[in-house]
Design an enzyme around this catalytic site. Structure first.
Site, PDB file in Angstrom:
ATOM      1  N   ALA A  71      21.218   8.135 -38.418  1.00  0.00           N
ATOM      2  CA  ALA A  71      21.965   6.878 -38.352  1.00  0.00           C
ATOM      3  C   ALA A  71      21.205   5.896 -37.473  1.00  0.00           C
ATOM      4  CB  ALA A  71      23.362   7.125 -37.798  1.00  0.00           C
ATOM      5  N   GLY A 114      22.031  11.997 -39.398  1.00  0.00           N
ATOM      6  CA  GLY A 114      22.585  11.522 -40.667  1.00  0.00           C
ATOM      7  C   GLY A 114      21.643  11.751 -41.835  1.00  0.00           C
ATOM      8  N   GLU A 117      22.188  15.260 -42.862  1.00  0.00           N
ATOM      9  CA  GLU A 117      23.483  15.314 -43.533  1.00  0.00           C
ATOM     10  C   GLU A 117      23.389  14.739 -44.944  1.00  0.00           C
ATOM     11  OE1 GLU A 117      26.679  13.960 -40.941  1.00  0.00           O
ATOM     12  OE2 GLU A 117      25.522  14.671 -39.227  1.00  0.00           O
ATOM     13  N   GLU A 137      22.063  14.998 -32.447  1.00  0.00           N
ATOM     14  CA  GLU A 137      23.100  14.154 -31.845  1.00  0.00           C
ATOM     15  C   GLU A 137      23.486  14.592 -30.442  1.00  0.00           C
ATOM     16  OE1 GLU A 137      23.896  13.825 -36.348  1.00  0.00           O
ATOM     17  OE2 GLU A 137      23.107  15.300 -34.962  1.00  0.00           O
TER      18      GLU A 137
END
Length: 173
Positions: A71, A114, A117, A137
């Site tokens: 992200a 992300g 993911e 993270e």
């Protein structure tokens, strides 16, 4: 050309019969960090591919250096939990997992946070020799937020998933 409508993606139909939808994340200056604009474009591209009767499968890829480095932290850093939660910050991230056509993640380089993911939402992951998967993270004081903990556990087992999530360590292809 289909890619002209996108700022953060290169989109085309490829293959001998032009029946493979190719979506390439194209934000090299940020290692394909998943900003809101890129994710909105990805949803649009996936909807177009899904509704195109000529497309039989979709390949999602990045660059040699990064599939997606996660992200966009710069976009997130000034948001409070309440802003993220009430603003639907991760809404739409799961579009990939509900597309009915097979999606193949072609991963080389970094697939972190992300990005990892995103790859796990695909039906198949092909990983190049330089692929690095991770959920870093924890190094920012948070945990994966777009289903990463559940998908990672199913993909690599509980023990390795716990190690990756709690240490931020990466694994190679």
């Amino acid at each position: 050309r289909a890619g002209a409508a996108f700022q953060y993606l290169l989109v085309e139909k490829t293959g001998a019969q032009k029946n493979v939808g190719l979506i390439q994340l194209n934000r090299p200056q940020a290692l394909n960090a998943l900003c809101e604009g890129l994710m909105a474009e990805l949803r649009r591209a996936l909807e177009a591919m899904e509704s195109d009767p000529e497309v039989g499968a979709i390949v999602l890829t990045g660059s040699q250096k990064a599939f997606a480095a996660g992200a966009d932290i710069k976009e997130m850093q000034n948001k409070t939990f309440q802003e993220c939660y009430s603003g639907g910050f991760l809404s739409g991230w799961d579009k990939l997992s509900v597309v009915r056509k097979p999606i193949i993640a072609a991963v080389n380089g970094y697939a972190l946070g992300g990005g990892c993911e995103l790859a796990m939402m695909c039906d198949i992951i092909y990983a190049g020799e330089k692929a690095q998967f991770g959920q870093p993270e924890i190094l920012l004081g948070t945990i994966p937020g777009a289903g990463g903990t559940q998908r990672l556990t199913r993909a690599v087992g509980k023990s390795l998933a716990m190690e990756m999530v709690l240490t931020g360590d990466r694994i190679s292809a």
